[in-house]
Every structure is written in structure tokens, then in C-alpha cells.
Design a protein around this motif. Sequence first.
Motif, mmCIF file in Angstrom:
data_model
loop_
_atom_site.group_PDB
_atom_site.id
_atom_site.type_symbol
_atom_site.label_atom_id
_atom_site.label_comp_id
_atom_site.label_asym_id
_atom_site.label_seq_id
_atom_site.Cartn_x
_atom_site.Cartn_y
_atom_site.Cartn_z
ATOM 1 N N ARG A 191 58.771 82.624 -0.854
ATOM 2 C CA ARG A 191 57.926 83.524 -1.537
ATOM 3 C C ARG A 191 58.867 82.831 -3.023
ATOM 4 O O ARG A 191 58.340 82.337 -3.938
ATOM 5 C CB ARG A 191 58.554 85.335 -1.176
ATOM 6 N N GLN A 192 60.135 82.337 -3.119
ATOM 7 C CA GLN A 192 60.402 81.292 -3.700
ATOM 8 C C GLN A 192 60.374 80.560 -4.231
ATOM 9 O O GLN A 192 59.596 80.276 -5.197
ATOM 10 C CB GLN A 192 62.282 81.375 -4.195
ATOM 11 N N ALA A 193 59.710 79.922 -3.449
ATOM 12 C CA ALA A 193 58.939 78.402 -3.730
ATOM 13 C C ALA A 193 58.074 78.780 -4.217
ATOM 14 O O ALA A 193 57.291 78.099 -5.280
ATOM 15 C CB ALA A 193 59.369 77.636 -2.464
ATOM 16 N N ALA A 194 56.699 79.630 -3.722
ATOM 17 C CA ALA A 194 55.871 80.325 -3.959
ATOM 18 C C ALA A 194 55.109 80.617 -5.436
ATOM 19 O O ALA A 194 54.742 80.160 -6.366
ATOM 20 C CB ALA A 194 54.528 81.133 -2.830
ATOM 21 N N PHE A 195 56.536 80.946 -5.977
ATOM 22 C CA PHE A 195 57.132 81.336 -7.208
ATOM 23 C C PHE A 195 56.932 80.905 -8.291
ATOM 24 O O PHE A 195 56.656 80.098 -9.454
ATOM 25 C CB PHE A 195 57.870 82.522 -7.402
ATOM 26 N N ALA A 196 58.360 79.260 -8.338
ATOM 27 C CA ALA A 196 58.281 78.387 -8.829
ATOM 28 C C ALA A 196 57.419 77.588 -8.742
ATOM 29 O O ALA A 196 56.517 77.293 -10.260
ATOM 30 C CB ALA A 196 59.610 77.492 -8.508
ATOM 31 N N ALA A 197 56.363 76.999 -7.982
ATOM 32 C CA ALA A 197 55.079 76.409 -8.232
ATOM 33 C C ALA A 197 53.766 76.927 -8.979
ATOM 34 O O ALA A 197 53.443 76.624 -9.943
ATOM 35 C CB ALA A 197 54.409 76.222 -5.983
ATOM 36 N N GLU A 198 53.599 78.688 -9.032
ATOM 37 C CA GLU A 198 52.745 78.896 -9.978
ATOM 38 C C GLU A 198 53.964 79.017 -11.336
ATOM 39 O O GLU A 198 52.355 78.674 -11.607
ATOM 40 C CB GLU A 198 53.117 80.427 -9.087
ATOM 41 N N GLN A 199 54.895 79.163 -11.551
ATOM 42 C CA GLN A 199 54.912 78.986 -12.949
ATOM 43 C C GLN A 199 54.772 77.338 -13.328
ATOM 44 O O GLN A 199 54.301 76.836 -14.817
ATOM 45 C CB GLN A 199 56.785 79.120 -12.958
ATOM 46 N N GLU A 200 55.220 76.355 -12.323
ATOM 47 C CA GLU A 200 55.131 75.076 -12.961
ATOM 48 C C GLU A 200 53.439 74.504 -13.387
ATOM 49 O O GLU A 200 53.123 74.338 -13.895
ATOM 50 C CB GLU A 200 55.449 74.525 -11.256
#
Length: 553
Positions: free
Chosen positions: A173-182
Amino acid sequence: MLRPLLTTSLIALCAPAFADNFTGAAKVDSVTIYPGLATVTRQVVLDLPAGQHEITVPGLPEGLMTQGLRLAAPQGVQIGAVNLAHDRLPVTPDQTTPEVQAAKDEVARLEDVLRQRDADIAQIRLRVAAADEQIAFLQSLSQASAGEALSANGIDDIRALAQMVGAETLTARQAAFAAEQEASAAERAREDDATALRDAQRALAALIAPEKDGAVLTFSIAVAEAGEFVIDVSTQEGFANWSPVYDMRLTTGDAPSLDLDRAVVISQDSGQDWMDVELVLSTARPGEQIAPSGVWAPLRQIVSEEELEREKLARDMSDRMAGSIMLMEEAPMAVTAFAQPVMPVANFSGAAVTYTYPGRVNIRNGVEDLRLPLDTLSLDAEVWAEAAPSRDSVAYRVAEFTNSTQELLLPGTALMFADGTMIGFSELPLVAAGADMQMGFGPLDGIILNRMTPNRSEGDRGVFTSTNELKEEAVISVENLTGQDWDVLLRDAVPYSEQDDLEVSVTASPSVTRTNPEGQRGILEWDLSVSAGEKQVISLDYTLTWPGGYVLR
């Protein structure tokens, strides 16, 4: 260097073969605009060796008139056959200007940037999708493993499984959140790139006119010695116009003056932009009548009344037998005349005036009316108030000036100002050099006018009549509430007669200054000086008398 003007007639060259074919771009150099028409001169710069050549000039406007096409060359250059093609155009090299090419390159660069930005955003979205799939896998795995652990009563195994799934899900989920922000940051950056692309596309559109098939000019040329040569190509192109506009600024007071801010409004829809051109404005009207109209004398005849009656009876009989229209054409007419052809009438006369605008200008095709300032003329003026109490309740400011500029003032729309206040629009007519002109400059609300008939409240009260006499008594007042003294020209009207038996007598106090000014029958004028805060009153009586047995009309 003077260039001999050569027409588009075929001029044979000395030899039948051409050494080379060259392509040249035609750049608009100067424009002379008439009402409804323009003479456009383009320059073709050619670097040529000695000999005979064929020149191709692409990209000329569609629908050029070959009758108005002229070529001019310098000394040592002879123009031969000239051809202007509008269809079945030859293939020509790209003649894009450096400015247009730079704009096209910038549009292409930004399109590449936008495509790369979209690819980067799509790649980031793949990481979000991969993280979502990893979370879904962990959830399905935990459910299956938890069931097996419960069956085997392995509490420790369940606890370990839960910790592993929780930790891995958190990481995903952290990886998905970071990718969404990027991805969001990349989309915001993409908006800036898209805005830059739209701006570049607009800049390119401003440099080029809509592409059309256009026309291609070809001509043969003989060059005595190698060198760089400039060929002038002049064409007559329609859909161009210009008109003068004025700001007329009147200053009243002890030394009245009038400033005329002159400008011109120019428009063209030739199909091409005219960029960085020398501009000449002409009052000549080449599209209108250039010779006087002919005149035709009517043929008149006389016939006896008896013959006229016989002809009428014959026509009536013929109409009943064969129809009116055909036999009326065959019937003789008592009075005949030659029909006069309908001819256009020129609405402007006088010598043509040309204005060369200082500096070079850009006139875009069909986009806007270009307004160019000319100059400011300062003229002396005489100012007074004019009053027509029978029609108006207040007086109006009027100025007279002399055109002391030694040139024509052309007709045009004028925006009127009086003592710094805008008062409306008017039309300045043609004013010849040295001529006097009067123009109104708005109402003077502080000069109050009144015209009344004593004791008149309805019908003919105040108007006394008898069998052969009519008398009217009028009282006219002018009151000055403006705070400054004014010279007032007051104008009124009384009946007039063109019959000796109908007599008109007029009495006025104070006396009339002018009667029938400029031949206007029945018009009376008074020159009054009305000081600030004062009122002047005029008593006006007129009497009409005529013999008995006649009726006044």
C-alpha cells in the motif's frame, strides 16, 4: 536604381533553351491601399549566374488578377514570358520562412515532450496497478493459509501468517500511495506542457494564414552578368480598405482651439498576411467610373388630337383581337424617346491624395481592423451657441474652423470632445484646403430656450384670424445659466409667400439681424450676447393678409 516596368505580355528571349530552373520566395514589401482594392508589391531575391533561366515563384494568393500583374527588373535583366497558374500547380521546394519554421519546430518539440510525459505517467500507473495486484494476492493467500492453520490447531502459525500478510500489505500500500503521488505530480507537470503546446500552436497560427492552393508565378529571365537581383512583382488584390477616423477636441474659453487627432483604420482579406510592409494610403478609386457618362437626346413628336384618337381606337381593337402586350409593342406611339442606359455614378471627385505611413507595419489577413495614428492638427476655432427655440429646449455649442493645413481633410467618423468631455460621434465631410467648416459640439444644458404664444393654451388661442388676415404673436426667451458669457445665434421661422396677393409682414424686438440667410426663405436670425445669469427676450409678430374670396393654405 530605376527599374523598367515590364508587362505580362510575352517577350521573346534571344535563345530557346534555359540554363537552369530557380525557385524564389515572394515577400510582400510595400502595399498601396485604395478603397476596396490594394496594389501589393512583392520582392523576389535571386542569386543567378549569367544566362537564361526560368524562375518559379510559389505561394501567391489564390485568385490574383492577371490583368494587374506587373514585373519590374533592374538594369541588365530582361523579363521574358510570364505565366500565372491557379490549378495543376507545379511541385516547388518548401519556401517556409525561418520564423515559421522555428515556430513549427517548437510545436513539434512540445508535442514530443507531451508524448513522453504521457508515457511516464502510464509507467507510474503500472506500479500502482502492480501494488494493487500484490495486495489482492496477499489477501487471498492469507484466507487459504488461515483455514489450514485452524484445522491443524497451529495458533503460532496463524499469528506468524497474520504478521507476514500485514507487513507485506503495508509495504504494497505504501508503494501504491507513493506511485499515486508521483503520478499526480506528473499530471500537474503535464498541464504546464499542454499549456505551452497550445501557446506554441497559437504563435504558429499567428504567423501563417490558412493554407490554400494559391497561385504559382513562372517567368523567363535573361541575365547579362552573374549577381544578386531583386525582381518586383506587383499585383492588384481586392478585399482591402481604409478609412480615416478623427478625435476632435474643442477647447473653449478666451482663445478657443480645435485639435484633430487623425488616424486610419485598415482591413484586408486578401488571403495572406502583410508583414513588415511599407504602407501607402490613396484616395484614388480605381474600381469606379473613370470617364463621363454619355447623354442621349429624346426624340419628341407632335400629332393632332384626331390622329391620337384614331390610334387609341386602333389599339383597343387590336388588344381585343390578339392580346395587349404583343400588339402594344407594334402600335405606334405618339411621343417616343430613346432609353438611357443605367450607368454608375462616382461619389467622389477631386485630385487623389496619398499618404505614406512612416515606418513599416503588419497587416494580418482577415483578423482585425488595424488602427494607425497619423498626426495631430491644431486649428484656431470660433465658438458660439446656436438656438432654435421652436424645436429645442436648450442651445447647442457650434465651432467654426478653417482648414489651414494646405491639404484635404478626408471624410470620416469623428469622436467629439468639448473641454475634455466626450459628447458623441459625428461625421466630418470632405474639407478642402483653406475651406471653412462648422460642426456641432453638443448641447449647452445651461442655456435654456423657450418659445410661447401669449395666452395660448389650446387650439388657436393666441392666433387671431379674420376673413383675410392671420396674425401670430410669439415671445422667445434665452436664459444663460452656464456661468460664462455666450454669443448666441438664435434662429426662428415665419411663413413666407411667393404670391403678390398674399402679403407677409414681420415685426420683431430686438430687430432681426439677418433675414433669409443663404437664400432660406422665411428664416430669421438674431446675433445675441447673453451674459452669465441673464435672460434675453424677443417679441416676434407676423401678419398674413390676402384679398377676399381666397382661402389661406
